[in-house]
Motif scaffolding. Structure first.
Motif, PDB file in Angstrom:
ATOM      1  N   VAL A 167     118.967  31.260 -62.188  1.00  0.00           N
ATOM      2  CA  VAL A 167     120.523  31.097 -62.421  1.00  0.00           C
ATOM      3  C   VAL A 167     121.284  31.821 -61.748  1.00  0.00           C
ATOM      4  O   VAL A 167     122.200  31.334 -61.122  1.00  0.00           O
ATOM      5  CB  VAL A 167     120.501  31.061 -63.961  1.00  0.00           C
ATOM      6  N   LYS A 168     120.881  33.163 -61.598  1.00  0.00           N
ATOM      7  CA  LYS A 168     122.025  34.120 -60.912  1.00  0.00           C
ATOM      8  C   LYS A 168     122.040  33.675 -59.437  1.00  0.00           C
ATOM      9  O   LYS A 168     123.210  33.465 -58.858  1.00  0.00           O
ATOM     10  CB  LYS A 168     121.281  35.472 -60.913  1.00  0.00           C
ATOM     11  N   TYR A 169     120.852  33.219 -58.784  1.00  0.00           N
ATOM     12  CA  TYR A 169     120.944  32.877 -57.504  1.00  0.00           C
ATOM     13  C   TYR A 169     121.483  31.556 -57.245  1.00  0.00           C
ATOM     14  O   TYR A 169     122.236  31.427 -56.261  1.00  0.00           O
ATOM     15  CB  TYR A 169     119.547  32.802 -56.781  1.00  0.00           C
ATOM     16  N   ARG A 170     121.460  30.695 -58.015  1.00  0.00           N
ATOM     17  CA  ARG A 170     122.046  29.283 -58.132  1.00  0.00           C
ATOM     18  C   ARG A 170     123.519  29.337 -58.056  1.00  0.00           C
ATOM     19  O   ARG A 170     124.201  28.928 -57.112  1.00  0.00           O
ATOM     20  CB  ARG A 170     121.563  28.464 -59.166  1.00  0.00           C
ATOM     21  N   ARG A 171     123.880  30.340 -59.024  1.00  0.00           N
ATOM     22  CA  ARG A 171     125.363  30.508 -59.239  1.00  0.00           C
ATOM     23  C   ARG A 171     125.739  31.268 -58.129  1.00  0.00           C
ATOM     24  O   ARG A 171     127.262  30.830 -57.522  1.00  0.00           O
ATOM     25  CB  ARG A 171     125.791  31.234 -60.603  1.00  0.00           C
ATOM     26  N   TYR A 172     125.415  32.207 -57.369  1.00  0.00           N
ATOM     27  CA  TYR A 172     125.773  32.960 -56.247  1.00  0.00           C
ATOM     28  C   TYR A 172     125.899  32.000 -55.143  1.00  0.00           C
ATOM     29  O   TYR A 172     126.803  32.123 -54.583  1.00  0.00           O
ATOM     30  CB  TYR A 172     124.694  34.218 -56.126  1.00  0.00           C
ATOM     31  N   GLY A 173     124.872  31.229 -55.066  1.00  0.00           N
ATOM     32  CA  GLY A 173     124.816  30.136 -53.971  1.00  0.00           C
ATOM     33  C   GLY A 173     126.105  29.184 -54.257  1.00  0.00           C
ATOM     34  O   GLY A 173     126.915  29.047 -53.329  1.00  0.00           O
ATOM     35  N   VAL A 176     129.201  31.196 -53.189  1.00  0.00           N
ATOM     36  CA  VAL A 176     129.381  31.356 -51.615  1.00  0.00           C
ATOM     37  C   VAL A 176     129.851  29.974 -50.874  1.00  0.00           C
ATOM     38  O   VAL A 176     130.704  30.063 -50.139  1.00  0.00           O
ATOM     39  CB  VAL A 176     128.228  31.795 -51.054  1.00  0.00           C
ATOM     40  N   ALA A 177     129.214  28.970 -51.560  1.00  0.00           N
ATOM     41  CA  ALA A 177     129.711  27.430 -50.827  1.00  0.00           C
ATOM     42  C   ALA A 177     131.243  27.260 -51.165  1.00  0.00           C
ATOM     43  O   ALA A 177     131.979  26.603 -50.355  1.00  0.00           O
ATOM     44  CB  ALA A 177     128.983  26.463 -51.773  1.00  0.00           C
ATOM     45  N   MET A 178     131.749  27.674 -52.469  1.00  0.00           N
ATOM     46  CA  MET A 178     133.062  27.515 -52.948  1.00  0.00           C
ATOM     47  C   MET A 178     134.093  28.172 -52.074  1.00  0.00           C
ATOM     48  O   MET A 178     135.055  27.694 -51.588  1.00  0.00           O
ATOM     49  CB  MET A 178     133.273  27.469 -54.249  1.00  0.00           C
TER      50      MET A 178
END
Length: 186
Positions: A167-173, A176-178
């Motif tokens: 979840v942490k990496y998904r939200r971090y990604g 970054v995209a936003m």
């Protein structure tokens, strides 16, 4: 614990009656509040809520199936499932010699098999059996102080747990995209 709460004590949800379709929205609102605020440890199904299919095996109404999906989707990995009540004698089946696959009116095994079948549906399986769900299970329903990785001396296993958190990496990604999208619009 800080409030002298015994973690082994919790609530049990007991489902004992059939549900009228008009009652479902109110029941779901109540369940939502109860599951969010209560320490629910088990769900007990009275065998009286089960119907019989054409072959005489136990099944649940669509309303109870929906409730099953709602409850187990929220708390499934931590719940215990119980069956209570007396199995009523089913309507007579066509005459045939008894075999291991024929429903027995006094056997709850078929009720449990049916509940296991509901748990393996495609809508619940990702919620209950994903790697993320398996990793979260020991930590559910535990209030903890937030860890300060730079300020606290943590064991290697703790850091490893952080590294496995999808979840942490998904939200971090996503963040970054936003941020990149914001820069492109400026």
């Amino acid at each position: 614990s800080r409030c002298d709460h015994n973690p082994n004590v919790g609530c049990m949800l007991y489902l004992q009656s059939r549900i009228d379709p008009s009652e479902v929205p109110g029941i779901l609102r109540s369940l939502h509040a109860f599951l969010g605020g209560g320490n629910v440890r088990a769900v007990s199904w009275d065998v009286g809520v089960f119907l019989r299919n054409k072959k005489g095996f136990p099944t649940l109404s669509k309303n109870h199936q929906f409730m099953f999906q709602f409850i187990y989707g929220r708390l499934g990995r931590t719940l215990r499932t119980l069956l209570e009540g007396r199995v009523a004698v089913a309507a007579p089946l066509p005459p045939q010699p008894p075999s291991p696959g024929t429903p027995n009116s006094s056997n709850r095994l078929y009720h449990l098999q049916y509940l296991r079948h509901l748990r393996t549906r495609a809508s619940l399986r990702p919620l209950l059996d994903s790697e993320e769900a398996v990793l979260e299970t020991p930590y559910l329903d535990n209030l903890q102080s937030p860890l300060q990785p730079l300020g606290d001396h943590l064991e290697y296993q703790t850091y490893e747990t952080f590294e496995k958190d999808p979840v942490k990496y998904r939200r971090y990604g996503d963040a970054v995209a936003m941020a990149l999208e914001d820069r492109m619009t400026e």
